[in-house]
Every structure is written in C-alpha cells, then in structure tokens.
Design a protein around this motif. Structure first.
Motif, PDB file in Angstrom:
ATOM      1  N   ARG A  68       0.812  -1.215   0.000  1.00  0.00           N
ATOM      2  CA  ARG A  68       0.000   0.000   0.000  1.00  0.00           C
ATOM      3  C   ARG A  68       0.846   1.267   0.000  1.00  0.00           C
ATOM      4  NH1 ARG A  68      -4.828  -1.575   4.162  1.00  0.00           N
ATOM      5  NH2 ARG A  68      -5.774  -3.158   2.821  1.00  0.00           N
ATOM      6  N   CYS A  69       2.115   1.140   0.371  1.00  0.00           N
ATOM      7  CA  CYS A  69       2.994   2.305   0.320  1.00  0.00           C
ATOM      8  C   CYS A  69       4.400   1.840  -0.065  1.00  0.00           C
ATOM      9  CB  CYS A  69       2.991   3.064   1.636  1.00  0.00           C
ATOM     10  SG  CYS A  69       3.522   2.142   3.066  1.00  0.00           S
ATOM     11  N   ASP A  83       2.030   6.813  -0.503  1.00  0.00           N
ATOM     12  CA  ASP A  83       0.884   5.925  -0.690  1.00  0.00           C
ATOM     13  C   ASP A  83       0.905   5.461  -2.143  1.00  0.00           C
ATOM     14  OD1 ASP A  83      -1.865   5.193  -1.550  1.00  0.00           O
ATOM     15  OD2 ASP A  83      -2.394   5.764   0.498  1.00  0.00           O
ATOM     16  N   THR A  85      -1.270   3.966  -4.014  1.00  0.00           N
ATOM     17  CA  THR A  85      -2.474   4.080  -4.831  1.00  0.00           C
ATOM     18  C   THR A  85      -2.830   5.522  -5.172  1.00  0.00           C
ATOM     19  OG1 THR A  85      -3.869   3.995  -2.856  1.00  0.00           O
ATOM     20  CG2 THR A  85      -3.470   1.915  -3.997  1.00  0.00           C
TER      21      THR A  85
END
Length: 118
Positions: A68-69, A83, A85
């Motif tokens: 996610r990061c 991040d 996304t």
C-alpha cells in the motif's frame, strides 16, 4: 516471458532520463527514474500511475508488505514514504547522506521502523 519471439510485446517509453530500477508489484511493472518519477504500469488495464518528485532523481523503490505504500530513495538524500495508490507523500526522512554508494532502505519486520544506511 511466454512469447516464442524476442520481439517486444510492449515498449514503455515514458521515462525522459535513465531508468534506475525496474521491479514488479503484483500486476504492476514499477520503474524509478532519474527524471524524478516513479511509474507503476498496470499490465492488466494498460494504465500508468505516475508519481513525480519535482525532478529529484529517484534511485530505488521499496514496497511495504501489503504494497500500500513504498519508500522512494532519492538523490537529494531524502527517503519519501508514499501511498502507492494515490501518490500522496506520507512522510519524509532525512539525516542520511547518499553520496558515493546507494544503500536501499528496508522496512523492519513489524514495519514500524525504516532502516537505511549512509
């Protein structure tokens, strides 16, 4: 890798300077570049997610366990936690020097600590 021919299936031409690293993240091909960008190519959808670091050369990208990061190691001796996304900068880490040798950062096992050499 399954193609019987050596003719490229796709050519990724977005980088405006040297590509410093190529890795994978699930269905993504991830590149960091001296042009100051991290690019995530979604090979399923044929899309690109592009994060810009204001022309600061990006040397490497290290994802955390759930992807996610990521940590971007930049030539200005700053680690950036991003991040993956949204491209949002979550934190900046300074204090080390990136002068002669590139030392990739790493998340510790519990991911509450980030390590990087100098």
């Amino acid at each position: 890798m399954k193609a019987p021919s050596r003719v490229p299936i796709q050519i990724l031409m977005e980088a405006q300077d040297s590509v410093s690293e190529v890795s994978t993240n699930g269905p993504f091909i991830v590149t960091s570049s001296v042009d100051g960008h991290v690019r995530q190519y979604d090979i399923r959808k044929g899309q690109i997610l592009e994060d810009s670091f204001d022309a600061v050369p990006v040397l490497s990208v290290q994802y955390n366990r759930d992807r996610r990061c990521y940590l971007a190691t930049c030539l200005d001796s700053t680690l950036r936690l991003v991040d993956s996304t949204t491209g949002t900068l979550l934190n900046r880490y300074v204090g080390h020097e990136n002068v002669e040798y590139q030392i990739r950062p790493a998340f510790c096992t519990a991911e509450g600590i980030i390590m990087c050499g100098s």
